[in-house]
Design an enzyme around this catalytic site. Structure first.
Site, PDB file in Angstrom:
ATOM      1  N   GLY A 172       2.191   9.011  12.395  1.00  8.50           N
ATOM      2  CA  GLY A 172       3.211   7.961  12.377  1.00  8.50           C
ATOM      3  C   GLY A 172       4.196   8.206  11.253  1.00  8.50           C
ATOM      4  N   GLY A 218       6.953   7.036  10.353  1.00  5.57           N
ATOM      5  CA  GLY A 218       7.937   5.964  10.185  1.00  5.57           C
ATOM      6  C   GLY A 218       8.039   5.568   8.716  1.00  5.57           C
ATOM      7  N   GLY A 257       4.523   5.658   6.709  1.00  7.10           N
ATOM      8  CA  GLY A 257       4.043   7.039   6.659  1.00  7.10           C
ATOM      9  C   GLY A 257       4.887   7.869   5.703  1.00  7.10           C
ATOM     10  N   ASN A 313      -0.539  -3.965   9.969  1.00  6.18           N
ATOM     11  CA  ASN A 313      -0.533  -5.386   9.621  1.00  6.18           C
ATOM     12  C   ASN A 313      -1.311  -6.155  10.660  1.00  6.18           C
ATOM     13  OD1 ASN A 313       0.778  -6.105   7.274  1.00  6.18           O
ATOM     14  ND2 ASN A 313       2.811  -6.126   8.204  1.00  6.18           N
ATOM     15  N   ALA A 344       8.506  -0.820   2.665  1.00  5.22           N
ATOM     16  CA  ALA A 344       9.381   0.338   2.877  1.00  5.22           C
ATOM     17  C   ALA A 344      10.177   0.129   4.161  1.00  5.22           C
ATOM     18  CB  ALA A 344       8.548   1.617   2.980  1.00  5.22           C
ATOM     19  N   LYS A 394      -3.543 -11.621   4.252  1.00  6.02           N
ATOM     20  CA  LYS A 394      -2.174 -11.190   4.583  1.00  6.02           C
ATOM     21  C   LYS A 394      -1.742 -11.789   5.923  1.00  6.02           C
ATOM     22  CE  LYS A 394       1.250  -7.851   3.987  1.00  6.02           C
ATOM     23  NZ  LYS A 394       1.633  -6.737   4.846  1.00  6.02           N
ATOM     24  N   ASN A 423      13.719 -14.249   5.090  1.00 11.38           N
ATOM     25  CA  ASN A 423      12.487 -15.019   4.887  1.00 11.38           C
ATOM     26  C   ASN A 423      12.711 -16.386   4.237  1.00 11.38           C
ATOM     27  OD1 ASN A 423      11.358 -12.721   5.901  1.00 11.38           O
ATOM     28  ND2 ASN A 423      10.262 -12.128   4.046  1.00 11.38           N
ATOM     29  N   GLU A 468       4.904  -7.040  16.437  1.00 10.99           N
ATOM     30  CA  GLU A 468       3.452  -7.100  16.225  1.00 10.99           C
ATOM     31  C   GLU A 468       2.925  -8.533  16.383  1.00 10.99           C
ATOM     32  OE1 GLU A 468       2.273  -3.234  13.734  1.00 10.99           O
ATOM     33  OE2 GLU A 468       3.179  -4.755  12.462  1.00 10.99           O
TER      34      GLU A 468
END
Ligand code: NAD
Ligand code: KPL
Length: 309
Positions: free
Chosen positions: A18, A20, A23, A109, A135, A191, A209, A275
């Site tokens: 991965g 991305g 990674g 996550n 990141a 989390k 957020n 997700e």
């Protein structure tokens, strides 16, 4: 497994599945020559991946990470940094070519994906990481390390337990903060609480957020949502939180990351799948198993899916 970080190359590189944002973060911080990316089948290997890594203090470094094929690979560790929805499929393709004793570290996550991998490969050393590192990739060849965080690593399978200390020692060579966590399930839940209270709202409201905290839609649902999360968490973890503590954590993180675009909002902006299934969807699933109604979580899952599918 050897316990010393400086033995990495003798025992094979740290392979990353991965390439991305996350990674590239680990590949960029590990000592030069220690990390490799696995090619993403069926994409052909097209030479090393080059990018600039922008550090939290604004300094930039240049990264050049080799890409290798699975055939004959003998890595020392496997970091899995695919999105949750791609992870089992990516491992189905990769693991038949890789040694059975190779430690597999999952960075996804949410929850659900970790249990799926540990259940599918119970005899392999499977570990999970929970990280507050951030990141993102505003450009194809630029990786921004948004802020220094902390990573915790713990075992998901029996054989994984014997690998935690050595894997932590190995990954500490990156300079990123990482430590062993005996109860990684609890860390992942802690989390999950925060992601369940922020990510879907920022996606539905299409805002950073911090802005959710004054929005009428968030204010209408946050108390009931916190209650649902607390009730399900009480059936799942050793250290559950009260509804008030859940609410406080959501407010604290939304405030401390007020300017951030959440990962889910960013996925939606880029037209990618989110997700949501391993965040609010996981709470719905575990609620069903425990006979706990989770109407607010269900509504958030539906609203996000309506926007993204
Ligand atoms: P990303 O989309 O930037 O990276 C995922 C990469 O996996 C992509 O490059 C994709 O092409 C690749 N991929 C998909 N299927 C593959 C396959 N079969 N083989 C090889 N590669 C494959 O996502 P990300 O932001 O790096 O996040 C990855 C995971 O880490 C997510 O579960 C996320 O929740 C978690 N995470 C990310 C951060 C962060 O700051 N980015 C922080 C904490 C946790
Ligand atoms: O983890 C995050 C995410 O965006 O997935 C938070 C904590 C909400 C920070 O943006």
């Amino acid at each position: 497994m050897p316990a010393r970080a400086d033995t990495a190359l003798k025992d094979g590189p740290i392979a990353i599945l991965g390439a991305g944002s996350l990674g590239r973060l680990w590949a960029g911080y590990l000592p030069a020559g220690h990390a490799v990316f696995f090619s993403h089948p069926p994409r052909p290997v097209s030479g090393p991946i080059h990018y600039r890594l922008k550090h939290p203090d604004g300094a930039e470094s240049i990264c050049q990470i080799p890409v290798i094929t699975l055939t004959g690979a003998r890595p020392y560790l496997l970091l899995v940094t695919t999105k949750a929805g791609d992870t089992v499929d990516a491992l189905e393709r990769a693991l038949p070519s890789l040694p059975t004793q190779l430690p597999i570290i999952l960075f996804q996550n949410g929850l659900g994906c970790q249990q799926a991998v540990a259940g599918r490969w119970p005899d392999r050393p499977v570990l999970a990481a929970s990280t507050t590192e951030g990141a993102n990739r505003p450009e194809e060849e630029l990786l921004v390390h948004a802020g220094r965080g902390q990573t915790w690593l713990g075992a998901l399978t029996d054989s994984g337990r014997y690998c935690v200390a050595a894997a932590v020692a190995q990954l500490q060579s990156s300079g990123l903060a990482i430590e062993a966590e005996p109860d990684i399930h609890q860390r992942l839940w802690d989390k999950l609480v925060v992601n369940s209270g922020i990510n879907a709202f920022t996606t539905i409201l299409d805002c950073p957020n911090g802005d959710i905290l004054v929005d009428p839609f968030f204010l209408e649902h946050i108390d009931d949502l916190s209650e649902e999360i607390a009730q399900v968490m009480a059936t799942e973890t050793r250290r559950p939180l009260s509804a008030e503590e859940v609410r406080k954590r959501i407010y604290t993180v939304a405030t401390s990351t007020a300017e951030n675009t959440s990962s889910m909002r960013s996925d939606r902006q880029r037209g990618r799948s989110t997700e949501i299934d391993v965040i609010n969807g996981y709470i719905v699933e575990r609620g069903k198993a425990a006979g706990i109604a989770t109407p607010v979580n269900q509504m958030l899952v539906r609203r996000v899916k309506d926007l993204t599918e």
